[in-house]
Scaffold this active site. Structure first.
Site, mmCIF file in Angstrom:
data_model
loop_
_atom_site.group_PDB
_atom_site.id
_atom_site.type_symbol
_atom_site.label_atom_id
_atom_site.label_comp_id
_atom_site.label_asym_id
_atom_site.label_seq_id
_atom_site.Cartn_x
_atom_site.Cartn_y
_atom_site.Cartn_z
ATOM 1 N N ARG A 203 0.938 -1.370 0.057
ATOM 2 C CA ARG A 203 -0.114 -0.141 -0.218
ATOM 3 C C ARG A 203 0.927 1.304 -0.207
ATOM 4 O O ARG A 203 0.530 2.253 0.525
ATOM 5 C CB ARG A 203 -0.987 0.192 1.236
ATOM 6 C CG ARG A 203 -2.031 -1.059 1.146
ATOM 7 C CD ARG A 203 -3.345 -0.488 2.120
ATOM 8 N NE ARG A 203 -4.347 -1.619 2.276
ATOM 9 C CZ ARG A 203 -4.324 -2.227 3.374
ATOM 10 N NH1 ARG A 203 -3.883 -1.432 4.487
ATOM 11 N NH2 ARG A 203 -5.219 -2.943 3.779
ATOM 12 N N ARG B 139 -3.765 6.616 1.072
ATOM 13 C CA ARG B 139 -4.336 7.564 1.753
ATOM 14 C C ARG B 139 -3.258 8.342 2.631
ATOM 15 O O ARG B 139 -3.629 9.477 2.917
ATOM 16 C CB ARG B 139 -5.498 7.120 2.481
ATOM 17 C CG ARG B 139 -6.778 6.741 1.507
ATOM 18 C CD ARG B 139 -7.637 6.333 2.523
ATOM 19 N NE ARG B 139 -7.664 4.985 2.932
ATOM 20 C CZ ARG B 139 -8.405 4.601 3.870
ATOM 21 N NH1 ARG B 139 -9.439 5.191 4.360
ATOM 22 N NH2 ARG B 139 -8.184 3.108 4.351
ATOM 23 N N ARG C 199 -7.503 10.939 -5.909
ATOM 24 C CA ARG C 199 -8.493 10.426 -5.678
ATOM 25 C C ARG C 199 -9.986 11.138 -5.429
ATOM 26 O O ARG C 199 -10.812 10.883 -6.070
ATOM 27 C CB ARG C 199 -8.562 9.662 -4.111
ATOM 28 C CG ARG C 199 -9.827 8.845 -4.086
ATOM 29 C CD ARG C 199 -9.561 7.961 -2.988
ATOM 30 N NE ARG C 199 -11.033 7.375 -2.271
ATOM 31 C CZ ARG C 199 -11.150 6.346 -1.578
ATOM 32 N NH1 ARG C 199 -10.034 5.917 -1.221
ATOM 33 N NH2 ARG C 199 -12.586 6.317 -1.148
ATOM 34 N N ASP D 271 -7.099 -2.998 -6.957
ATOM 35 C CA ASP D 271 -7.806 -3.590 -5.821
ATOM 36 C C ASP D 271 -7.813 -5.295 -6.095
ATOM 37 O O ASP D 271 -7.872 -5.819 -7.170
ATOM 38 C CB ASP D 271 -9.393 -3.095 -5.637
ATOM 39 C CG ASP D 271 -9.711 -3.471 -4.277
ATOM 40 O OD1 ASP D 271 -10.759 -4.542 -4.142
ATOM 41 O OD2 ASP D 271 -9.556 -2.656 -3.540
ATOM 42 N N TYR E 264 -14.758 -12.744 0.570
ATOM 43 C CA TYR E 264 -15.670 -11.574 0.103
ATOM 44 C C TYR E 264 -16.923 -12.067 -0.654
ATOM 45 O O TYR E 264 -17.958 -11.432 -0.542
ATOM 46 C CB TYR E 264 -14.807 -10.541 -0.432
ATOM 47 C CG TYR E 264 -13.990 -9.881 0.163
ATOM 48 C CD1 TYR E 264 -14.093 -9.006 1.199
ATOM 49 C CD2 TYR E 264 -12.576 -10.129 0.310
ATOM 50 C CE1 TYR E 264 -13.209 -8.194 1.772
ATOM 51 C CE2 TYR E 264 -11.579 -9.620 1.076
ATOM 52 C CZ TYR E 264 -11.845 -8.498 1.973
ATOM 53 O OH TYR E 264 -10.774 -7.880 2.761
#
Length: 358
Positions: free
Chosen positions: A33, A37, A46, A83, A160
């Site tokens: 990552r 963010r 973003r 992702d 998921y």
């Protein structure tokens, strides 16, 4: 043309040499990552994209954010910006991200009919935007450092797909595992085919290393279940990969390192709960090791980070085949100056370690 492009000389091939367990003048470093963010420039891009999926599905913007950390820090690899849930999204499960929420599927896979309807997507069609992002990022790197492609593992994707969203205990998935293991195995079969095709398409588009994120494999809790529902399917994938080394990272898999090392992968990623010296002893020189600083430390001071980086490097020792990374992805709370200290310390301290042969 494409083949020539893929074989263009790398200015910095430290990662590839470390994955092949060759001697390197210092330890290569990249961070899970690393585009994310914690970087103000990522947040700005973003915002321009309008949403996370908007960002991930725009090859130009995905390339832009993949390169952002390399503009700030002298990292030894770029990782594709994408992702792990692109595959189930391409299967038509209706992926969405609510404001301040994690991923959610509109159509989870929970019964016979839904499982029967599953098919591996064609990466060149439904996942074309990912391959375009690989091509664009590889071109923009111009041989500066290698590009890492990735996928969720078959089991992590299934978590998921069955649950419909993230979970603390994966109760729905575990219910299927207990009551209808045959259904779960059918999902995993389709996922293994999909992941194999997807990673090979990324390699064809220019990824020089690929990584399997088996984020939830550790929740299987017993060696027999881990082998049956996660590792067996990752082995199928790895056995069919064409022309790029594979890193496998299972969070919470400290007890099963030997089995992972025997999967055919080039490198085993360690989370921060594993003692590197112990991992070295157990795995020997069979594969490279990646890890494993606790990402929570990146919200502390640069001095503390430098001290902890030295501790991790000392624990791995100077033997070839270590890729410095975190024991999981960078959190949004990480401080930019702490990340800068980490990268600088890995570079300077590991070079000194090699020089003194200690």
């Amino acid at each position: 043309m494409e083949v020539h492009h893929r074989q263009a000389a790398l200015t910095n091939d430290l990662l590839l040499r470390a994955l092949a367990r060759q001697a390197t003048e210092r330890t290569p470093v990249w961070l899970m990552r690393q585009a994310g963010r914690y970087l103000p420039e990522y947040r700005a891009t973003r915002a321009r994209a309008g949403s996370f999926l908007g960002l991930a599905k725009s090859p130009a913007l995905a390339c832009e954010v993949a390169l952002q950390p390399l503009e700030r820090f002298p990292l030894d690899a770029a990782i594709l910006f994408s992702d792990i849930l692109t595959i189930p999204d391409a299967m038509g499960l209706g992926l969405g991200f609510g404001e301040g929420e994690g991923p959610r599927f509109a159509r989870p896979v929970r019964d016979e009919a839904a499982v029967s309807a599953l098919a591996a997507p064609d990466p060149g069609a439904e996942l074309r935007y990912v391959l375009d992002a690989v091509r664009e990022t590889r071109r923009a790197l111009a041989g500066r450092v290698p590009l890492i492609g990735f996928s969720g593992s078959p089991f992590t994707l299934a978590c998921y797909m069955v649950e419909g969203s993230g979970s603390d205990d994966w109760g729905v998935l575990k219910q299927m595992l207990g009551a209808r293991p045959d259904l779960l195995h059918r999902i995993l079969e389709v996922n293994a085919r999909a992941v194999t095709d997807y990673l090979n398409a990324q390699i064809e588009a220019g990824a020089q290393v690929v990584m399997l994120f088996d984020t939830w494999g550790g929740t299987l809790t017993t060696p027999a279940r881990y082998e049956a529902f996660s590792l067996a399917y990752m082995r199928k994938v790895i056995g069919k990969l064409r022309g790029a080394p594979c890193i496998v990272f299972t969070k919470g898999a400290g007890d099963w390192l030997e089995a992972i090392a025997a999967s055919g992968c080039a490198c085993v990623g360690l989370d921060w709960n594993v003692a590197p010296a112990d991992a070295r002893k157990r795995i020997g020189a069979k594969v490279a090791l990646q890890g494993n600083l606790d990402p929570a430390l990146l919200s502390s001071t640069p001095d503390i980070v430098r001290q902890e980086v030295r501790r991790v490097l000392d624990a791995f020792g100077p033997a070839p085949g270590h890729v410095f990374n975190l024991g999981h992805g960078i959190s949004p709370q990480a401080k930019v100056e702490a990340v800068a200290a980490l990268v600088d310390e890995v570079r300077t301290y590991s070079k000194k370690m090699r020089a003194r042969g200690a």
